[in-house]
Enzyme design. Structure first.
Site, PDB file in Angstrom:
ATOM      1  N   ASP A   1       0.783   7.334   8.387  1.00  0.00           N
ATOM      2  CA  ASP A   1       1.002   5.895   8.624  1.00  0.00           C
ATOM      3  C   ASP A   1       2.288   5.692   9.429  1.00  0.00           C
ATOM      4  OD1 ASP A   1      -0.221   5.052   5.356  1.00  0.00           O
ATOM      5  OD2 ASP A   1      -1.147   4.487   7.271  1.00  0.00           O
TER       6      ASP A   1
ATOM      7  N   GLU B   1       1.183  -3.475  10.368  1.00  0.00           N
ATOM      8  CA  GLU B   1       1.044  -3.337   8.911  1.00  0.00           C
ATOM      9  C   GLU B   1       2.232  -2.590   8.336  1.00  0.00           C
ATOM     10  OE1 GLU B   1      -2.679  -1.728   7.497  1.00  0.00           O
ATOM     11  OE2 GLU B   1      -1.832  -1.281   5.532  1.00  0.00           O
ATOM     12  N   GLU B   2       2.834  -1.725   9.165  1.00  0.00           N
ATOM     13  CA  GLU B   2       3.913  -0.857   8.653  1.00  0.00           C
ATOM     14  C   GLU B   2       5.309  -1.439   8.874  1.00  0.00           C
ATOM     15  OE1 GLU B   2       0.761   1.298   7.495  1.00  0.00           O
ATOM     16  OE2 GLU B   2       2.842   1.437   6.818  1.00  0.00           O
TER      17      GLU B   2
ATOM     18  N   ASP C   1      -2.842  -2.457  13.208  1.00  0.00           N
ATOM     19  CA  ASP C   1      -2.863  -1.590  12.031  1.00  0.00           C
ATOM     20  C   ASP C   1      -2.939  -0.181  12.603  1.00  0.00           C
ATOM     21  OD1 ASP C   1      -5.078  -1.153   9.117  1.00  0.00           O
ATOM     22  OD2 ASP C   1      -3.251  -0.118   9.785  1.00  0.00           O
TER      23      ASP C   1
ATOM     24  N   GLU D   1      -6.111  -6.838  10.976  1.00  0.00           N
ATOM     25  CA  GLU D   1      -7.370  -6.182  10.574  1.00  0.00           C
ATOM     26  C   GLU D   1      -8.556  -7.123  10.812  1.00  0.00           C
ATOM     27  OE1 GLU D   1      -6.094  -5.143   6.503  1.00  0.00           O
ATOM     28  OE2 GLU D   1      -6.349  -3.034   7.022  1.00  0.00           O
TER      29      GLU D   1
ATOM     30  N   ASP E   1       0.841  -1.206   0.000  1.00  0.00           N
ATOM     31  CA  ASP E   1       0.000   0.000   0.000  1.00  0.00           C
ATOM     32  C   ASP E   1       0.876   1.255   0.000  1.00  0.00           C
ATOM     33  OD1 ASP E   1      -2.203  -1.644   0.218  1.00  0.00           O
ATOM     34  OD2 ASP E   1      -2.388  -1.426   2.406  1.00  0.00           O
TER      35      ASP E   1
ATOM     36  N   LEU F   1      -2.843   2.813  11.473  1.00  0.00           N
ATOM     37  CA  LEU F   1      -3.739   3.785  10.845  1.00  0.00           C
ATOM     38  C   LEU F   1      -4.491   3.108   9.702  1.00  0.00           C
ATOM     39  CD1 LEU F   1      -4.452   6.800  11.306  1.00  0.00           C
ATOM     40  CD2 LEU F   1      -3.058   7.314   9.311  1.00  0.00           C
ATOM     41  N   ASP F   2      -5.722   2.697  10.003  1.00  0.00           N
ATOM     42  CA  ASP F   2      -6.564   2.027   9.007  1.00  0.00           C
ATOM     43  C   ASP F   2      -7.319   3.096   8.210  1.00  0.00           C
ATOM     44  OD1 ASP F   2      -8.275  -0.162   7.880  1.00  0.00           O
ATOM     45  OD2 ASP F   2      -9.813   0.928   8.981  1.00  0.00           O
TER      46      ASP F   2
HETATM   47  P1  P6P Z   1     -10.327  -0.346  -1.352  1.00  0.00           P
HETATM   48  C1  P6P Z   1      -7.876   0.474   4.043  1.00  0.00           C
HETATM   49  O1  P6P Z   1      -6.692   0.373   3.267  1.00  0.00           O
HETATM   50  C2  P6P Z   1      -8.538  -0.881   4.037  1.00  0.00           C
HETATM   51  O2  P6P Z   1      -7.648  -1.817   4.571  1.00  0.00           O
HETATM   52  C3  P6P Z   1      -9.860  -0.844   4.787  1.00  0.00           C
HETATM   53  O3  P6P Z   1      -9.840  -0.004   5.886  1.00  0.00           O
HETATM   54  C4  P6P Z   1     -10.823  -0.361   3.734  1.00  0.00           C
HETATM   55  O4  P6P Z   1     -12.171  -0.776   3.971  1.00  0.00           O
HETATM   56  C5  P6P Z   1     -10.267  -1.013   2.471  1.00  0.00           C
HETATM   57  O5  P6P Z   1      -8.870  -1.238   2.693  1.00  0.00           O
HETATM   58  C6  P6P Z   1     -10.434  -0.123   1.262  1.00  0.00           C
HETATM   59  O6  P6P Z   1      -9.932  -0.830   0.149  1.00  0.00           O
HETATM   60  O7  P6P Z   1      -9.713  -1.384  -2.247  1.00  0.00           O
HETATM   61  O8  P6P Z   1     -11.837  -0.324  -1.413  1.00  0.00           O
HETATM   62  O9  P6P Z   1      -9.747   1.050  -1.499  1.00  0.00           O
END
Ligand code: P6P
Length: 333
Positions: free
Chosen positions: A70, A93-94, A114, A278, A64, A116-117
């Site tokens: 992050d 995650e990082e 994670d 996650e 990502d 920063l989600d």
């Molecule tokens: P997409 C954020 O990166 C995440 O892990 C979730 O929080 C979020 O729902 C999803 O990915 C968004 O992914 O592919 O829809 O942009």
């Protein structure tokens, strides 16, 4: 008289005295997560003013794009736990690798986080979150075998999330239901605001990236078509609510009823979301609130990760809506 719920610290102290399962060390770690969350809430609120928006240039271990927030969030969380003496290792995650923190015998927990989600939302003032879980080590073994702990079934002792939205709320469980604490920024304390969260068995929302609709299975497309049309899963047309942050979408579905779906697709044959930091923590919370979480076939909490950044498809939220999806899939559509 307005009621002012107990603080996070008081609630955990009371729970520890009443629930032997909630060890003092685990209560201390949850409070520490609250402290890290206060620091993150402050920095997220002022990020645009202190040059913390935008990208850092590299990608994170799972590919990502990595935002400045992050990296900052990961630094804050790691430093909050490194010197507690209670954490043997951190999976983030990082961080490319699992980070061994302490080999002391008192370090009986592994933090999977994670920090920063939903960080794609940082530069557009959207909701973001932190997702955390504490695994109790299965043996007194030394740190070198921490990675095998998960294969050996280290026990998920507590998990939760923090949502940095219009208010900052921390929802967590240590196996005794799911409770939400809202940060009173003036007092600097998380205050119990959502006691014993119960996820409605069905609801008016579904959360999914419809940009991937073409890449889903026929079964799944048919199920989502039914949700929109008001088919058997809910008996009424559902509304799409998808914010780009799992924490914000699942928080809504837990409180109001609904499901969040991140299915496998051509670009993500094993799903996109990461199991350890996650899906498993959010599944723990969903089940503690009376909801469900599967990978489309199996219970997420029964999955054993082969690697720390392993992904899995995720179907999570209201019980009856997920039951309906599974009945449909069993019938073959
Ligand atoms: P997409 C954020 O990166 C995440 O892990 C979730 O929080 C979020 O729902 C999803 O990915 C968004 O992914 O592919 O829809 O942009």
């Amino acid at each position: 008289m307005t009621s002012y719920g107990p603080t996070l610290t008081r609630y955990l102290g009371d729970a520890h005295r009443g629930t032997p399962r909630l060890e003092a060390e685990l209560a201390e770690l949850i409070v520490e997560m609250g402290t890290a969350a206060k620091a993150l809430a402050r920095e997220i609120r002022r990020a645009a003013l202190v040059g913390r928006l935008g990208l850092v240039g590299e990608k994170n271990p799972t590919g990502d794009a990595q935002k400045k927030l992050d990296v900052y969030s990961n630094d804050v969380v790691v430093s909050a736990f490194e010197d507690t003496g209670l954490v043997a290792a951190i999976v983030s995650e990082e961080l490319e690798q699992l980070r061994v923190v302490s080999c002391a015998s008192a370090a009986r927990y592994i933090l999977c986080v994670d920090p920063l989600d939903g960080s794609s939302n940082t530069d557009v003032n959207g909701s973001v979150g932190s997702i955390f879980s504490f695994y109790r080590r299965s043996a007194e073994g030394d740190c070198t075998d921490v990675e095998t702990e998960f294969a050996g079934g280290a026990e998920l002792a507590a998990a939760g999330y923090v949502m940095y939205g219009p208010s900052t709320i921390m929802v967590f469980s240590h196996g005794d239901g799911a409770n939400g604490f809202t940060l009173d920024h003036d007092v600097g304390e998380f205050i119990l605001s959502h006691e014993a969260i119960q996820c409605p068995p069905r609801g008016p929302y579904f959360s999914a990236n419809l940009g991937n609709y073409h890449a889903w299975s026929d079964d799944l497309r048919g199920f989502v078509d039914d949700l929109i049309a008001g088919g058997p899963a809910t008996g009424r047309p559902c509304s799409l609510r998808y914010t780009g942050a799992l924490v914000a979408d699942l928080h809504r579905n837990l409180l109001e009823g609904g499901i969040y779906l991140y299915p496998p697709d051509e670009n993500h044959p094993r799903g996109k979301l990461r199991l350890l930091y996650e899906c498993a923590p959010m599944a723990f919370i969903a089940e503690q609130a009376g909801g469900r979480a599967t990978d489309g076939a199996d219970r997420v909490l029964d999955l054993t990760p082969a690697s720390i950044h392993q992904t899995t498809p995720l179907f999570i939220g209201s019980r009856e809506m997920l039951d309906s999806f599974e009945r449909r899939a069993a019938r073959g559509g």
